[in-house]
Design an enzyme around this catalytic site. Structure first.
Site, PDB file in Angstrom:
ATOM      1  N   LYS A 208       0.829  -1.207   0.000  1.00 35.29           N
ATOM      2  CA  LYS A 208       0.000   0.000   0.000  1.00 35.29           C
ATOM      3  C   LYS A 208       0.868   1.263   0.000  1.00 35.29           C
ATOM      4  O   LYS A 208       0.629   2.216  -0.756  1.00 35.29           O
ATOM      5  CB  LYS A 208      -0.912  -0.016   1.232  1.00 35.29           C
ATOM      6  N   CYS A 262      -3.429  10.837   1.154  1.00 35.00           N
ATOM      7  CA  CYS A 262      -2.678   9.590   0.919  1.00 35.00           C
ATOM      8  C   CYS A 262      -1.285   9.848   0.369  1.00 35.00           C
ATOM      9  O   CYS A 262      -0.292   9.543   1.026  1.00 35.00           O
ATOM     10  CB  CYS A 262      -3.444   8.719  -0.063  1.00 35.00           C
TER      11      CYS A 262
HETATM   12  N1  SAJ Z   1      -1.775  14.586  -9.123  1.00 36.21           N
HETATM   13  C1  SAJ Z   1      -0.879  15.327  -9.895  1.00 36.21           C
HETATM   14  N2  SAJ Z   1      -0.549  14.844 -11.133  1.00 36.21           N
HETATM   15  C2  SAJ Z   1      -1.051  13.684 -11.625  1.00 36.21           C
HETATM   16  C3  SAJ Z   1      -1.949  12.932 -10.817  1.00 36.21           C
HETATM   17  C4  SAJ Z   1      -2.286  13.409  -9.565  1.00 36.21           C
HETATM   18  O1  SAJ Z   1      -0.401  16.385  -9.494  1.00 36.21           O
HETATM   19  O2  SAJ Z   1      -0.707  13.339 -12.762  1.00 36.21           O
HETATM   20  C5  SAJ Z   1      -2.146  15.099  -7.778  1.00 36.21           C
HETATM   21  C6  SAJ Z   1      -3.641  15.379  -7.628  1.00 36.21           C
HETATM   22  O3  SAJ Z   1      -3.976  16.652  -8.152  1.00 36.21           O
HETATM   23  C7  SAJ Z   1      -3.797  15.311  -6.119  1.00 36.21           C
HETATM   24  C8  SAJ Z   1      -2.782  14.218  -5.726  1.00 36.21           C
HETATM   25  O4  SAJ Z   1      -1.904  14.083  -6.830  1.00 36.21           O
HETATM   26  O5  SAJ Z   1      -3.427  16.529  -5.511  1.00 36.21           O
HETATM   27  C9  SAJ Z   1      -3.405  12.887  -5.385  1.00 36.21           C
HETATM   28  O6  SAJ Z   1      -4.426  12.559  -6.311  1.00 36.21           O
HETATM   29  P1  SAJ Z   1      -4.614  11.088  -6.917  1.00 36.21           P
HETATM   30  O7  SAJ Z   1      -5.788  11.120  -7.808  1.00 36.21           O
HETATM   31  O8  SAJ Z   1      -3.333  10.620  -7.505  1.00 36.21           O
HETATM   32  O9  SAJ Z   1      -4.844  10.146  -5.662  1.00 36.21           O
HETATM   33  P2  SAJ Z   1      -5.749  10.171  -4.322  1.00 36.21           P
HETATM   34  O10 SAJ Z   1      -4.928  10.758  -3.221  1.00 36.21           O
HETATM   35  O11 SAJ Z   1      -7.075  10.782  -4.561  1.00 36.21           O
HETATM   36  O12 SAJ Z   1      -5.905   8.601  -4.092  1.00 36.21           O
HETATM   37  C10 SAJ Z   1      -4.724   7.785  -4.011  1.00 36.21           C
HETATM   38  C11 SAJ Z   1      -4.878   6.602  -4.973  1.00 36.21           C
HETATM   39  N3  SAJ Z   1      -3.592   5.927  -5.086  1.00 36.21           N
HETATM   40  C12 SAJ Z   1      -3.030   5.656  -6.284  1.00 36.21           C
HETATM   41  O13 SAJ Z   1      -3.516   6.005  -7.334  1.00 36.21           O
HETATM   42  C13 SAJ Z   1      -1.744   4.885  -6.256  1.00 36.21           C
HETATM   43  C14 SAJ Z   1      -5.965   5.669  -4.467  1.00 36.21           C
HETATM   44  O14 SAJ Z   1      -6.028   4.505  -5.276  1.00 36.21           O
HETATM   45  C15 SAJ Z   1      -5.673   5.256  -3.015  1.00 36.21           C
HETATM   46  O15 SAJ Z   1      -6.696   4.417  -2.497  1.00 36.21           O
HETATM   47  C16 SAJ Z   1      -5.658   6.517  -2.194  1.00 36.21           C
HETATM   48  O16 SAJ Z   1      -4.585   7.334  -2.676  1.00 36.21           O
HETATM   49  C17 SAJ Z   1      -5.453   6.126  -0.734  1.00 36.21           C
HETATM   50  O17 SAJ Z   1      -6.453   6.092   0.017  1.00 36.21           O
HETATM   51  O18 SAJ Z   1      -4.332   5.753  -0.362  1.00 36.21           O
END
Ligand code: SAJ
Length: 403
Positions: A208, A262
């Protein structure tokens, strides 16, 4: 046969969807939360968090009689711990919620029960839960062996898609011993349509943390590129689009930083357990955290060239098209600009219906009045802004909506 009783400890973003989903699958579920307001809200069939369709699910779970909430656990065959694991000073994980939940369920535990830790946890935490239960309940230990099962099964659902992903995602299930892994795998197979992948507790915990660190490291690469591109006079969005045509390159998107509960948190659980060895993971965190201030500095630098500038901030949530503000870098930028700009700052976020910290303005007003437009979150409303309205404005585009 009587339906299995399940006790879910912690009714937040993971616990509440999980509890209500299981209740609609026919299990008898007791949701436990230390906050009496949360318990009262759920027992009314209402919800205290926002997630698409969760209100409907909770209402029907409560009305069916299969979901009840209370402040204390009671006897059950399965206990699911879904409490927060934030970090404390120095980025050290705070495991006190897990310890408190374990202590609360210990008196209810009986021979053959299954305890599942779903909270994101540093490596070794599930073993500690097992030890804490053995110490609290020596009557349930037979020689070397406990007569109950303890397993880690990390949640991996994406906010905004939780209900779907709870069922469809593959699950990693790692017990403190093989019978614990087997017991938990059997349980998840009853409601998960994805694969249930068996391993040990430590590997499940690390998996995780690694998934979120992987994403954080890759976003850090994109954020570093955005800073380099600015220096070299290159459009980073075009750069990434072109590089991603290579069959083995897939660069993520830069932004105002990395938010949510996360990605900005979990990598520190690895770093704090092995500070000398987790060098790339730590540096990525630093790059992503630094990106937020870099955006602020760019906006301030432009604002200083005006007398009483009007600065429009587009987007406040932690990612596009949701209303979640947890650890939001965009909100951090907005707060810094409100504090530091000598002029007026207008913030706009069409996803926020209620927001009390400062006033929100319509997109039209922002674009009409702004000298400087700072785009922070690629919400759908911002993706095709009228270039006429942006003419003669200074644009700082942290999220790639203004091409
Ligand atoms: N982000 C970027 N660039 C990108 C993708 C995301 O800057 O190309 C930023 C987003 O704007 C945001 C942050 O990253 O600020 C996180 O967003 P996210 O959509 O990547 O993820 P979370 O935090 O909403 O959810 C993540 C997910 N983990 C992964 O994709 C590996 C989700 O599957 C997990 O369940 C969750 O964390 C968790 O609970 O751990």
């Amino acid at each position: 046969m009587e339906p299995l009783r399940i006790c879910v400890l912690g009714l937040g973003y993971i616990g509440l969807p999980t509890a209500s989903l299981l209740a609609t699958k026919g299990f008898r579920v007791l949701g436990v939360d230390v906050n009496p307001d949360v318990v009262e809200t759920i027992n009314r069939g209402a919800i205290h968090i926002k997630e698409p369709e969760l209100d409907i699910l909770v209402r029907s779970a409560v009305h069916s009689g299969n979901l009840k909430a209370a402040t204390e656990p009671s006897e059950a065959e399965i206990f699911i711990i879904a409490v927060p694991t934030p970090f404390m000073e120095g980025h050290r994980p705070d495991l006190s919620y897990i310890e408190a939940a374990t202590a609360a369920l210990a008196p209810c535990l009986r021979k053959g029960d299954l305890v599942i830790l779903e909270s994101t946890s540093p490596v070794g935490t599930t073993d500690r839960v097992s030890m804490q239960l053995r110490e609290a309940r020596p009557d349930l230990v037979d020689g070397e062996n406990a007569t109950f099962f303890v397993t880690h099964c990390p949640e991996r659902v994406l906010p905004g898609r939780i209900l779907r992903e709870l069922v469809e995602n593959d699950r990693i299930v790692g017990g403190v011993d093989p019978p614990s892994t087997e017991a938990a795998s059997r349980f998840y197979r009853t409601f998960v349509s994805g694969e249930v992948l068996a391993t040990d507790a430590r590997t499940a915990e690390m998996a995780k943390l690694v998934e979120n660190s992987y994403r954080d490291v890759n976003i850090a690469f994109a954020n570093e590129l955005s800073i380099l591109s600015h220096r070299f006079g290159i459009n980073v969005w075009e750069l990434i689009r072109l590089a991603n045509h290579h069959p083995r390159v897939s660069i993520l998107q830069p932004g105002a930083g990395v938010g949510g509960h996360c990605l900005a948190v979990d990598p520190w659980f690895i770093v704090s357990s092995a500070p000398e060895d987790a060098r790339l993971i730590r540096t990525s965190r630093e790059v992503n955290e630094g990106k937020t201030r870099w955006v602020v500095e760019r906006a301030l630098d432009r604002a200083r060239r005006f007398r009483d500038p009007v600065v429009a901030v587009l987007g406040l949530t932690y990612k596009p098209d949701i209303d979640d503000l947890r650890e939001s870098p965009a909100l951090e930028v907005a707060r810094a600009l409100i504090a530091e700009v000598e002029g007026e700052v207008l913030a706009c976020d069409p996803n926020l219906r209620v927001f009390e910290e400062f006033p929100l303005h319509s997109l039209e007003e922002c674009l009409e009045r702004a000298d400087i437009v700072v785009a922070l979150v690629a919400h759908r409303e911002f993706r095709h802004l009228d270039s006429e309205l942006l003419k003669d404005r200074v644009i700082i585009d942290a999220c790639g909506v203004i091409r």
